[in-house]
Scaffold this active site. Structure first.
Site, PDB file in Angstrom:
ATOM      1  N   ASP A   1      28.438  35.850  62.824  1.00 10.99           N
ATOM      2  CA  ASP A   1      28.950  35.539  61.491  1.00 10.99           C
ATOM      3  C   ASP A   1      27.887  35.870  60.446  1.00 10.99           C
ATOM      4  OD1 ASP A   1      30.883  34.809  59.727  1.00 10.99           O
ATOM      5  OD2 ASP A   1      30.637  32.644  59.986  1.00 10.99           O
TER       6      ASP A   1
ATOM      7  N   GLY B   1      32.359  21.488  58.929  1.00 12.46           N
ATOM      8  CA  GLY B   1      32.409  20.363  57.995  1.00 12.46           C
ATOM      9  C   GLY B   1      31.625  20.729  56.749  1.00 12.46           C
TER      10      GLY B   1
END
Ligand SMILES: *[C@@H]1O[C@H](CO)[C@@H](O)[C@H](O)[C@H]1NC(C)=O
Ligand SMILES: *[C@@H]1O[C@H](CO)[C@@H](O)[C@H](O)[C@H]1NC(C)=O
Ligand SMILES: *[C@@H]1O[C@H](CO)[C@@H](O)[C@H](O)[C@H]1NC(C)=O
Ligand SMILES: *[C@@H]1O[C@H](CO)[C@@H](O)[C@H](O)[C@H]1NC(C)=O
Ligand SMILES: *[C@@H]1O[C@H](CO)[C@@H](O)[C@H](O)[C@H]1NC(C)=O
Ligand SMILES: *[C@@H]1O[C@H](CO)[C@@H](O)[C@H](O)[C@H]1NC(C)=O
Ligand SMILES: *[C@@H]1O[C@H](CO)[C@@H](O)[C@H](O)[C@H]1NC(C)=O
Length: 860
Positions: free
Chosen positions: A629, A515
């Site tokens: 990541d 988000g």
């Protein structure tokens, strides 16, 4: 799907814990096991490893202490285990301090055995032991006893720093052989019990500390710590039965015991099946020669204290339901009139227990008397049973468990200490956002609709099913999440709407799979980063959960910290510390580029910080964590440009044993480990690869992938390595750096990057090695800067005049110790060290406690 991920994460967690129990294994979040005075540590038969002395030493503040041990202590047949074969002796007050990550009850187990030695006759040692504000032992002495002594306590921890102090009486000494500080499942003890007199509910138990003084397996065998679900000992009841021929034992196979499915609070953690599978029952009338009688147990206790009496029942004697009705008395008061187990459990062989508070005013000189007898009111089989008895001393109004001596006004738990740690408390606690805790909110806040919310809520369920620590109540019985779980603040949705100007687009500072991230200001003017999940996104739910799981285990100067959360109206919002200088990338290149270009030294320092954060992830936690990541947008910079690794949404616990995790490929293009891509096997070396790309980005100030460039230049890693192999890497560096880098420093740096980018994971260095090389590169650069006066902190002052060749590399020595030994020194210890490889554990503990000691000193 959310559920499989949850399950795997939980399995991964569970599998790293010592295999003490089977399915319902409890994983204590705080688990300090210390073998005091030992050089090597001890692994008990139950699989638990007590840390050796050098590690224990780090938790200890003591001016005048000695260590003793018994030679070949493990061969001493009189000692139940090796923990008793070494000890620490204190000639002055000594204090152990442990950082806890989970508030609530903790076992405190203290092992004492007076080892013969030349320093002090420990049979004569007289001392006090205090924990927080509680007096555990006052003027304690082993009484010329040559037997090992194990003292057990339950202390409700409401401060993040748990202090345990040993104070010798004048001219005496104190000693301790081993210490356990271990989290207790939340639903083991509740705030209320049945008050025996006046009859009614007693609440306020959580304001007290307890000392288990008897734990009985009626009619059954001794259950030792090895066989218990929570490391307790249960002894047989025969010695406490007053009229022995009134009682007989009954034992059934443990596999017929069925824990109730409708009451998650009654699980094998309350008492193991062995306890419920045996009972003491009434003999037949002719044996005692009277038609009606009681079985009576008497326990010798200190009658100046009140007690919590827990009675365990399980109908293993009846042939069918509704046969067994009996009365239960404690100190001649009716505790349970006509107990009808069938109507409570609806089945035979189903465990049940009751807690009673027995006030000191009900004590006679006889101590505690427990009786059961058949209830004639209901007929039935005329039998009565008890399966288990636990008797816990309750701390008195002076917060003492030993005599009428409180700590009020004295040192140790005084208010000055309390006030001083409060500030540290917040900092230390806010990382502890536990998945379990999140579940508490769900459970209490939406009992009606949570089942319908199949996506967001489903991930909570396995946590609930697998681990029953979800009941956390404060004294009034209401759940108070932030207060009881230490999860940082709860934010209302309204509060965060206001903080972010109703999630104004203008406040967006980041976008992720989960988000948007907004900047915001909460009411005390603190700036925060607000990460708002999109509940519609399945990926978001997974990542939200992973992030919580990860953050609950992590805290480090170079990892972004969590401040609080909001779950109102099905929102998934996490609130983090705000990082005023944003993404590392935005200080290197791109359309969002801000500020003057960073100097080479600054870039090195940022890379070193990020490397420390990653090194901590890989080695500083119990099971090791792979970030998955790593990229320049997941390295954030605070006001001082201190680097912090963020975004654990894709993180995975590192594999134990088999060396890799098989997983769907995730991550960001340009940073992806080619081996991971090919074989879909994830190891921490995948992070090392990505970090190599970060190093090149920092050097060359261009994206990892730039599709607009000619084909051979698109991929930074490939392109830069071609130049490196030609020895011409300096031709493609950020123009802003030209002339400011010591060639030796660049060489070291480029070597580190190249090794990170090795094709095969096994050929890549560990983050610790990378860190070492980067620190060396920084030292080379600093020597160069001082010598050539070429560059100061502001890179705007270009240094074209400097001659790179003028830096004699020989003038610089490599860092004295490998960087890895201090890489973790900003870690707040996560006390799951038992599960670390020995080497890592030593580092973690050592460094964690350096920091820790600092806190303690400030606290004085
Ligand atoms: C305790 O556990 C050991 C090993 O699992 C087993 O051999 C022993 O029978 C158990 N004792 C009891 C009382 O259950
Ligand atoms: C009652 O106890 C006596 C003596 O212990 C024994 O002989 C008798 O069989 C028992 N009766 C029953 C019904 O168990
Ligand atoms: C059992 O003990 C209770 C409490 O001490 C007592 O009131 C009762 O009379 C006893 N029952 C029998 C049959 O002795
Ligand atoms: C026991 O009773 C006394 C007097 O009623 C009361 O002050 C005290 O708090 C009670 N103790 C406990 C542990 O309930
Ligand atoms: C317990 O929690 C309730 C509700 O959260 C709160 O009103 C109450 O003040 C709390 N009590 C204590 C002693 O913290
Ligand atoms: C929870 O406890 C904290 C600290 O005791 C208090 O400030 C807060 O208001 C409580 N929250 C609720 C919902 O009661
Ligand atoms: C930044 O550095 C200053 C000066 O050293 C210090 O006072 C401040 O606390 C630092 N800020 C952070 C967020 O660490």
């Amino acid at each position: 799907m959310a559920i499989p991920l949850v399950v795997t994460v939980l399995l991964a967690l569970a599998s790293t814990i010592t295999p003490r129990t089977t399915s319902a294994a409890f994983v204590p979040r705080d688990n300090y096991l210390i073998d005091c005075g030992s050089e090597t540590g001890t692994t008990l038969p139950d699989g638990r490893t007590f840390k050796s002395d050098p590690q224990a030493n780090t938790y200890l503040q003591a001016n005048d202490q000695n260590k003793v041990s018994i030679e070949n202590g493990n061969n001493n047949p009189d000692l139940p285990n090796q923990l008793y074969s070494s000890a620490r002796i204190f000639m002055q007050e000594a204090k152990y301090s442990f950082h806890l990550i989970q508030p609530g009850y903790h076992w405190v187990r203290l092992y004492f055995y007076p080892i013969k030695n030349n320093i002090f006759d420990l049979q004569k040692a007289t001392f006090s032991v205090n924990a927080y504000k509680y007096v555990l032992l006052h003027s304690f002495n082993v009484n010329n006893n040559d037997k090992p002594i194990l003292k057990e306590y339950l202390i409700n921890a409401n401060e993040p720093i748990f202090t345990l102090s040993f104070t010798p009486l004048k001219n005496s000494a104190a000693f301790i052989n081993a210490i356990e500080i271990v989290s207790v499942p939340d639903n083991l003890l509740f705030d209320s019990g049945s008050n025996l007199f006046p009859v009614g509910d007693y609440s306020g138990l959580t304001n007290h500390a307890f000392q288990p003084v008897y734990r009985i397996n009626n009619g059954g065998p001794l259950v030792t710590a090895t066989n218990d679900t929570l490391g307790r000992n249960w002894e047989n009841d025969e010695p406490y039965i007053t009229v022995k021929n009134a009682a007989m034992s009954v034992v059934v196979p443990t596999n017929i015991i069925k824990y109730p499915t409708n009451n998650p609070n009654i699980s094998p953690l309350i008492a193991p099946p062995t306890v419920y599978a045996s009972a003491t029952e009434m003999t037949n009338d002719s044996a005692v020669d009277q038609p009606n009688f009681n079985i009576t147990w008497k326990f010798d206790v200190d009658t100046s204290f009140s007690y919590l009496v827990r009675l365990h029942f399980c109908d293993i004697v009846s042939k069918g339901l509704n046969e067994l009705y009996f009365n239960v008395y404690i100190n001649e008061k009716t505790a349970i009139p006509t107990l009808d187990l069938s109507s409570i459990t609806q089945a035979l062989a189903t465990p049940y227990y009751r807690d009673f508070v027995v006030n000191a005013t009900l004590m006679s000189q006889e101590g505690l008397k427990i009786q059961v007898g058949a209830s004639l009111a209901r007929g039935g089989s005329g039998n009565a049973i008890v399966n288990g008895i636990e008797i816990l001393k309750i701390s008195n109004s002076l917060d003492s468990l030993d005599g009428q001596f409180g700590l009020v006004g004295s040192n140790g738990g005084g208010s000055s200490y309390r006030g001083a740690v409060a500030g540290v408390g917040f900092a230390m606690m806010f990382g502890a956002f536990v998945g379990l805790g999140a579940m508490v909110i769900k459970w209490h806040k939406r009992p009606q609709d949570w089942q319908k919310r199949n996506s967001f809520s489903s991930w909570l369920l396995p946590v609930h099913a697998g681990d029953s620590t979800f009941m956390s109540k404060n004294a009034s019985g209401k759940s108070n999440f932030s207060a009881t779980m230490g999860l940082g603040r709860f934010f209302s949705l309204a509060e965060l709407q206001e903080a972010t100007n109703n999630f104004d687009k203008a406040n967006i500072i980041g976008v992720g799979g989960f988000g948007n991230v907004y900047s915001g200001v909460i009411e005390d003017a603190t700036q925060v980063a607000v990460k708002r999940g999109n509940p519609q996104s399945e990926q978001g739910i997974n990542e939200f959960q992973t992030e919580i799981q990860m953050l609950s285990k992590l805290r480090h100067r170079h990892l972004v910290s969590l401040i609080g959360y909001c779950d109102e109206n099905d929102e998934m919002i996490l609130v983090y510390e705000y990082m005023p200088n944003g993404h590392f990338r935005d200080h290197l290149y791109g359309k969002n580029m801000v500020g003057p270009p960073l100097s080479w030294k600054q870039r090195l320092e940022i890379c070193i910080g990020a490397a420390r954060g990653l090194h901590y992830l890989h080695t500083g936690t119990a099971q090791g964590i792979i970030h998955r990541d790593v990229k320049t947008t997941n390295i954030l910079l605070d006001e001082n440009f201190t680097a912090k690794v963020s975004d654990f949404g894709l993180s995975k616990d590192a594999p134990m044993g088999q060396g890799h995790v098989s997983t769907a490929v995730k991550g960001s293009f340009g940073y992806l480990d080619p081996e991971y891509f090919r074989r879909q096997q994830l190891t921490e070396k995948s992070d090392v690869y990505s970090f190599g790309v970060v190093l090149l980005e920092a050097l060359c100030a261009r994206p990892a992938i730039n599709p607009q460039l000619p084909r051979e230049q698109v991929n930074l890693a490939d392109w830069a390595m071609q130049w490196k192999r030609k020895g011409l890497l300096d031709k493609i560096i950020d123009p802003n750096l030209v002339g400011t880098i010591n060639p030796e420093s660049l060489k070291k740096y480029a070597e580190a990057a190249e090794k990170c980018l090795a094709d095969h994971g096994v050929d890549r260095p560990s983050m610790g090695d990378v860190l070492w090389n980067l620190e060396y590169a920084l030292q080379l650069q600093e020597a160069f800067t001082q010598e050539g006066k070429a560059e100061d902190e502001t890179p705007a002052v270009a240094a074209s005049a400097s001659s790179p060749a003028s830096a004699p590399a020989s003038a610089v020595l490599p860092p004295a110790a490998p960087a890895s030994s201090n890489a973790l020194d900003e870690a707040v210890p996560v006390p799951e060290g038992n599960n670390l490889p020995a080497e890592t554990r030593a580092i973690d503990d050592h460094s964690g406690t350096l920091q820790f000691a600092r806190f303690s000193l400030n606290g004085r």
